[in-house]
Write a protein that holds these residues in place. Structure first.
Motif, PDB file in Angstrom:
ATOM      1  N   GLY A   1      43.776  75.695  39.776  1.00  0.00           N
ATOM      2  CA  GLY A   1      44.318  74.929  40.976  1.00  0.00           C
ATOM      3  C   GLY A   1      43.980  75.613  42.243  1.00  0.00           C
ATOM      4  N   LEU A   2      43.585  74.733  43.242  1.00  0.00           N
ATOM      5  CA  LEU A   2      43.425  75.321  44.595  1.00  0.00           C
ATOM      6  C   LEU A   2      44.559  75.109  45.854  1.00  0.00           C
ATOM      7  N   LEU A   3      44.992  76.173  46.309  1.00  0.00           N
ATOM      8  CA  LEU A   3      46.016  76.122  47.440  1.00  0.00           C
ATOM      9  C   LEU A   3      45.154  76.301  48.646  1.00  0.00           C
ATOM     10  N   CYS A   4      45.406  75.550  49.483  1.00  0.00           N
ATOM     11  CA  CYS A   4      44.522  75.589  50.733  1.00  0.00           C
ATOM     12  C   CYS A   4      45.236  74.880  51.922  1.00  0.00           C
ATOM     13  N   ALA A   5      45.223  75.503  52.946  1.00  0.00           N
ATOM     14  CA  ALA A   5      45.937  75.071  54.250  1.00  0.00           C
ATOM     15  C   ALA A   5      44.946  74.917  55.592  1.00  0.00           C
ATOM     16  N   PHE A   6      45.144  74.166  56.515  1.00  0.00           N
ATOM     17  CA  PHE A   6      44.328  74.195  57.536  1.00  0.00           C
ATOM     18  C   PHE A   6      45.166  74.392  58.783  1.00  0.00           C
ATOM     19  N   GLY A   7      44.928  74.889  59.867  1.00  0.00           N
ATOM     20  CA  GLY A   7      45.844  75.232  60.979  1.00  0.00           C
ATOM     21  C   GLY A   7      44.889  75.241  62.305  1.00  0.00           C
ATOM     22  N   ALA A   8      45.809  75.642  63.296  1.00  0.00           N
ATOM     23  CA  ALA A   8      45.375  75.855  64.723  1.00  0.00           C
ATOM     24  C   ALA A   8      44.494  76.788  64.639  1.00  0.00           C
TER      25      ALA A   8
ATOM     26  N   TYR B   1      40.533  76.703  65.219  1.00  0.00           N
ATOM     27  CA  TYR B   1      41.191  76.291  63.766  1.00  0.00           C
ATOM     28  C   TYR B   1      40.793  77.397  62.799  1.00  0.00           C
ATOM     29  N   SER B   2      41.742  77.079  61.714  1.00  0.00           N
ATOM     30  CA  SER B   2      42.169  78.311  60.708  1.00  0.00           C
ATOM     31  C   SER B   2      42.064  77.515  59.420  1.00  0.00           C
ATOM     32  N   ILE B   3      41.496  78.045  58.311  1.00  0.00           N
ATOM     33  CA  ILE B   3      41.477  77.584  56.887  1.00  0.00           C
ATOM     34  C   ILE B   3      41.887  78.851  56.077  1.00  0.00           C
ATOM     35  N   GLY B   4      42.625  78.671  55.102  1.00  0.00           N
ATOM     36  CA  GLY B   4      42.736  79.709  54.018  1.00  0.00           C
ATOM     37  C   GLY B   4      42.868  79.266  52.607  1.00  0.00           C
ATOM     38  N   GLY B   5      42.608  79.725  51.554  1.00  0.00           N
ATOM     39  CA  GLY B   5      42.194  79.256  50.426  1.00  0.00           C
ATOM     40  C   GLY B   5      42.743  80.048  49.554  1.00  0.00           C
ATOM     41  N   ALA B   6      43.188  79.696  48.211  1.00  0.00           N
ATOM     42  CA  ALA B   6      43.637  80.732  46.998  1.00  0.00           C
ATOM     43  C   ALA B   6      43.163  79.782  45.848  1.00  0.00           C
ATOM     44  N   LEU B   7      42.427  80.359  45.084  1.00  0.00           N
ATOM     45  CA  LEU B   7      41.810  79.988  43.772  1.00  0.00           C
ATOM     46  C   LEU B   7      42.868  80.505  42.841  1.00  0.00           C
ATOM     47  N   MET B   8      43.339  79.690  42.004  1.00  0.00           N
ATOM     48  CA  MET B   8      44.501  80.431  41.006  1.00  0.00           C
ATOM     49  C   MET B   8      44.115  79.868  39.569  1.00  0.00           C
ATOM     50  N   ARG B   9      44.625  80.574  38.662  1.00  0.00           N
ATOM     51  CA  ARG B   9      44.409  80.184  37.367  1.00  0.00           C
ATOM     52  C   ARG B   9      45.872  80.269  36.702  1.00  0.00           C
ATOM     53  N   MET B  10      46.233  79.077  35.951  1.00  0.00           N
ATOM     54  CA  MET B  10      47.515  79.288  35.368  1.00  0.00           C
ATOM     55  C   MET B  10      47.287  80.002  33.860  1.00  0.00           C
ATOM     56  N   MET B  11      48.297  81.014  33.449  1.00  0.00           N
ATOM     57  CA  MET B  11      48.214  82.114  32.640  1.00  0.00           C
ATOM     58  C   MET B  11      49.026  81.480  31.489  1.00  0.00           C
TER      59      MET B  11
END
Length: 398
Positions: free
Chosen positions: A379-386, A388-398
């Motif tokens: 899954g991908l956790l991703c946020a966009f903000g002032a 501008y800024s973007i952050g992401g985290a690629l995650m694997r379910m264990m």
């Protein structure tokens, strides 16, 4: 082509450090606990619009006397159509709907009392620790990563650290609505590099206290919520069923004035009378249409590029937990990525009932929508903000 601040540079430095200590691999990292605190009180679009329009009715005759153009009224149906928001939860409801005030009533506390923001953060922090089954004494770093902070110092993170009984250190950081992902990015890499064993990232968002409820562009957007995530090291072959391994994190920024607040200490001294500070004009403001277009393009490009770096495409993601700012914007970003509409199961939304909870929104979507995932799914956790800024985290379910 958008370029992000990749983990590659940090990994090269950290790998050199590990090699100097005789290690050949970076430490694996996981999200071991997630905590969410949502205030009980809520406000519907209809209630908010009634208050706003009452204020407009009282204000327009005054503007007419000064030769100023009339203010336009708000509309509950348009709010839902434009943003997807139906209601929002708020830390304090009293005062917000009063046309003569239009701000929550949150009394000041003594310096020796736990601050409002720290208290809100502690509620989520304790839930994250309970979820992880970890004592606060085993946390060696607390990061308070939020879009808005109650004060510059003492750091809210240090206050939270003391309140929960954690050890080590704490510091505050902010990157608009990308703050939680920025905090996760920093936390994951500190643990990966061996600087810390367990890092608690706390994101208490009291946005309604910073919101100008007399601004038609933004008065309906935000709600309050507090979240926390615990980041821990994993053993070389360790698996924790039901938890996520963080494969990689990334961030990207590009300067823009389209979402801005000027609320700060220099606002006071910029005025003729520094004993009085004009607050309302320095609160949150944004160029909504420009933000929508810019962030849609940037968000889509970041997602595609970030996933491609790890041999993934949008189709290989079981779930997307995106920033909860605007339902239409998220739908457009995903349509560009998939070439087709994507439903709630693939990209869950929570902003219809919570509003835009700034940096907390994507974490809430993650907490409420992950238990059905199977081991090995990503899954991908991703946020966009002032910014501008973007952050992401690629995650694997264990």
């Amino acid at each position: 082509m958008l370029r992000r601040t990749s983990e590659q540079g940090a990994s090269e430095i950290a790998n050199r450090n590990f090699n100097l200590r005789g290690s050949n691999a970076m430490t694996r990292v996981c999200v071991s606990g997630i905590g969410v605190e949502i205030p009980e009180a809520s406000i519907s679009n209809e209630e908010l619009v009634e208050s706003f329009n009452s204020w407009v009715d009282a204000e327009n005759p005054k503007r007419a006397e000064k030769g100023l153009p009339a203010l336009a009224k708000s509309d509950a149906g348009f709010i839902e159509h434009a943003s997807g928001i139906k209601r929002r939860h708020v830390y304090e409801r009293e005062g917000i709907l009063d046309p003569s005030r239009m701000a929550p009533r949150i009394p000041a506390r003594a310096d020796d009392d736990l601050s409002v923001m720290a208290e809100f953060g502690v509620a989520a922090a304790k839930k994250a620790l309970d979820h992880a089954g970890v004592s606060a004494r085993d946390v060696d770093l607390v990061i308070c990563a939020s879009a808005h902070h109650q004060r510059p110092y003492p750091a809210i993170a240090i206050e939270i650290q003391k309140a929960i009984g954690a050890v080590g250190a704490g510091f505050d950081m902010g990157l608009g609505c990308s703050s939680a992902l920025a905090g996760l990015h920093v936390a994951a890499n500190l643990v990966r590099a061996g600087a810390h064993r367990r890092v608690l990232v706390v994101t208490p968002e009291l946005i309604t206290a910073h919101l100008n409820f007399r601004d038609r562009q933004t008065h309906f957007i935000f709600g309050d919520a507090s979240v926390a995530v615990l980041i821990e090291a994993l053993g070389a072959s360790e698996e924790r069923p039901g938890r996520f391994e963080i494969v990689d994190t990334g961030s990207w920024t590009q300067f823009s004035n389209n979402i801005r607040t000027n609320f700060g200490f220099l606002s006071r001294v910029a005025q003729e009378d520094p004993s009085y500070m004009e607050i309302e004009g320095n609160l949150i403001k944004q160029n909504g249409n420009k933000v929508f277009k810019d962030v849609t393009i940037a968000g889509h490009q970041f997602i595609v590029d970030f996933l491609a770096e790890h041999g993934h495409t949008p189709e290989t993601m079981r779930r997307f937990w995106l920033h909860q700012a605007n339902a239409r914007m998220n739908a457009m970003i995903l349509k560009l990525a998939f070439g087709a509409e994507v439903g709630h199961d693939r990209a869950p939304m929570v902003l219809d009932r919570l509003g835009n909870t700034a940096a907390a929104g994507a974490i809430i979507a993650l907490k409420e929508n992950h238990e059905d995932m199977k081991p090995g799914e990503h899954g991908l956790l991703c946020a966009f903000g002032a910014g501008y800024s973007i952050g992401g985290a690629l995650m694997r379910m264990m």
